[in-house]
Motif scaffolding. Structure first.
Motif, PDB file in Angstrom:
ATOM      1  N   ASN A   1       3.557   3.634   7.689  1.00  0.00           N
ATOM      2  CA  ASN A   1       3.891   2.347   7.071  1.00  0.00           C
ATOM      3  C   ASN A   1       5.062   2.452   6.112  1.00  0.00           C
ATOM      4  O   ASN A   1       5.755   1.453   5.863  1.00  0.00           O
ATOM      5  CB  ASN A   1       2.667   1.774   6.351  1.00  0.00           C
TER       6      ASN A   1
ATOM      7  N   GLY B   1      -7.134   7.016   8.123  1.00  0.00           N
ATOM      8  CA  GLY B   1      -6.089   6.066   7.758  1.00  0.00           C
ATOM      9  C   GLY B   1      -4.822   6.660   7.213  1.00  0.00           C
ATOM     10  O   GLY B   1      -3.842   5.937   6.991  1.00  0.00           O
TER      11      GLY B   1
ATOM     12  N   ALA C   1      -4.797  -1.384   3.005  1.00  0.00           N
ATOM     13  CA  ALA C   1      -4.854  -1.613   4.442  1.00  0.00           C
ATOM     14  C   ALA C   1      -3.602  -2.305   4.979  1.00  0.00           C
ATOM     15  O   ALA C   1      -3.151  -2.006   6.089  1.00  0.00           O
ATOM     16  CB  ALA C   1      -6.095  -2.441   4.785  1.00  0.00           C
ATOM     17  N   LYS C   2      -3.029  -3.208   4.207  1.00  0.00           N
ATOM     18  CA  LYS C   2      -1.893  -3.984   4.707  1.00  0.00           C
ATOM     19  C   LYS C   2      -0.607  -3.157   4.683  1.00  0.00           C
ATOM     20  O   LYS C   2      -0.314  -2.471   3.712  1.00  0.00           O
ATOM     21  CB  LYS C   2      -1.715  -5.247   3.866  1.00  0.00           C
TER      22      LYS C   2
ATOM     23  N   ASP D   1      -5.559   6.282  -2.867  1.00  0.00           N
ATOM     24  CA  ASP D   1      -5.971   5.038  -2.216  1.00  0.00           C
ATOM     25  C   ASP D   1      -5.023   4.679  -1.086  1.00  0.00           C
ATOM     26  O   ASP D   1      -3.812   4.943  -1.160  1.00  0.00           O
ATOM     27  CB  ASP D   1      -5.998   3.893  -3.233  1.00  0.00           C
ATOM     28  N   ARG D   2      -5.587   4.028  -0.058  1.00  0.00           N
ATOM     29  CA  ARG D   2      -4.804   3.611   1.099  1.00  0.00           C
ATOM     30  C   ARG D   2      -4.977   2.109   1.319  1.00  0.00           C
ATOM     31  O   ARG D   2      -5.898   1.684   2.038  1.00  0.00           O
ATOM     32  CB  ARG D   2      -5.244   4.374   2.352  1.00  0.00           C
TER      33      ARG D   2
ATOM     34  N   GLY E   1      -1.509   6.150  -0.046  1.00  0.00           N
ATOM     35  CA  GLY E   1      -1.708   6.322   1.378  1.00  0.00           C
ATOM     36  C   GLY E   1      -1.899   7.755   1.816  1.00  0.00           C
ATOM     37  O   GLY E   1      -2.490   8.018   2.862  1.00  0.00           O
TER      38      GLY E   1
ATOM     39  N   THR F   1      -1.584   6.281   9.575  1.00  0.00           N
ATOM     40  CA  THR F   1      -1.073   4.907   9.561  1.00  0.00           C
ATOM     41  C   THR F   1      -0.347   4.621   8.252  1.00  0.00           C
ATOM     42  O   THR F   1       0.737   4.018   8.246  1.00  0.00           O
ATOM     43  CB  THR F   1      -2.219   3.902   9.754  1.00  0.00           C
ATOM     44  N   ALA F   2      -0.915   5.052   7.140  1.00  0.00           N
ATOM     45  CA  ALA F   2      -0.277   4.840   5.839  1.00  0.00           C
ATOM     46  C   ALA F   2       1.082   5.542   5.779  1.00  0.00           C
ATOM     47  O   ALA F   2       2.073   4.957   5.310  1.00  0.00           O
ATOM     48  CB  ALA F   2      -1.183   5.339   4.725  1.00  0.00           C
TER      49      ALA F   2
END
Length: 300
Positions: A207, A200, A70-71, A67-68, A62, A203-204
């Motif tokens: 999360n 993104g 999405a969920k 890699d990030r 993230g 947001t990651a």
């Protein structure tokens, strides 16, 4: 000192961007960053450690160039642990040393509890033991007050706040004072802003908090705490904790009773250092990491 190089590690289930120094050396040292950083927090340690060890600092999933998914569920702790175990295997090592800070320490503690045979030694810089932290967030009003941001990070409008005005709020909340003191240069600040503004990423980062069950649950307000078994939170590897006592996020009570969970433990307190240890005492961190590794190796 050894050079720093960067590359992508394809672990099959995810690709992690990583910085490394000393590739090919016998001992692997994995350095895990916290929020809201990325591999760059270890930029002053990597070249020093690379002189003797294979030092690797990934961008955790993230963050920055990794890699990030999405969920939001992809940022649960079991996935974060899997990433680091897979990274070590990808690098050809059965076991390794772990150095960690903040959220990186949460991952490091979980990994060490789950797979102690993989960890030769654990070093924690201002990172909370999960059982102790969870209990403090139920009963310690000071820790609860200083952790209200965890609840705020669940607000769906938080992304907008963190990204607004070139990430001004986030910078002021974290490293503005370090910049004023000359501990972070304008060019280094630009690297942080660039990392945060990757699509993104914010947001990651959030999360991690949104998927964690560890959050303020004040008993004084009638909230039910987590039903945790302390026996599941034992750490059975040599552990060294470096603690900056000026930490405004993690209260000193996070160290109270921690020896009950980590029998093989050394704690060193630094009265003039805050939560941001790698920025305020980079040389101390490099020295202590090396000394700890050599001490553990010396036992064998």
């Amino acid at each position: 000192m050894a050079d720093i190089t960067t590359r992508i590690a394809d672990l099959g289930h995810i690709k992690l961007h990583m910085a490394e120094s000393g590739a090919g050396r016998d001992d692997l040292v994995i350095l895990l960053h916290g929020f809201p950083e990325f591999w760059y927090t270890w930029r002053k340690q990597l070249p020093v450690l690379g002189d003797k060890y294979h030092a690797v600092a990934p961008d955790m999933r993230g963050y920055n160039l990794s890699d990030r998914p999405a969920k939001a569920e992809a940022y649960k702790i079991n996935h974060l642990v899997k990433d680091i175990l897979a990274l070590a295997a990808h690098l050809g090592h059965e076991s390794f040393y772990l150095v960690s800070h903040d959220w990186g320490a949460a991952v490091a503690f979980a990994l060490t509890m789950f797979a102690p045979d993989k960890v030769k030694g654990l070093m924690v810089l201002n990172g909370a033991h999960p059982y102790i932290f969870a209990k403090l967030l139920e009963t310690n009003e000071n820790q609860i007050a200083h952790s209200k941001y965890i609840t705020e990070f669940n607000d769906p409008k938080m992304e907008e706040k963190l990204l607004a005005d070139n990430c001004d709020w986030l910078w002021n909340w974290t490293f503005a004072e370090h910049e004023k003191r000359g501990l972070i240069t304008p060019d280094e600040k630009a690297e942080y802003i660039k990392a945060w503004q990757q699509p993104g990423v914010v947001t990651a980062m959030l999360n991690y908090y949104r998927m964690s069950p560890v959050r303020p649950r004040p008993a004084s307000k009638g909230e039910k705490g987590l039903n945790l078994d302390p026996k599941q939170f034992m750490v059975h590897v040599p552990t060294y904790i470096l603690w900056g006592e000026q930490d405004h996020a993690l209260m000193p009570e996070n160290l109270d009773g921690i020896e009950d969970f980590i029998p093989d433990l050394e704690i060193e307190r630094f009265p003039d250092i805050s939560h941001w240890v790698t920025h305020e005492a980079p040389d101390v961190v490099s020295e202590k990491v090396g000394a700890f590794i050599e001490k553990v190796k010396g036992r064998k």
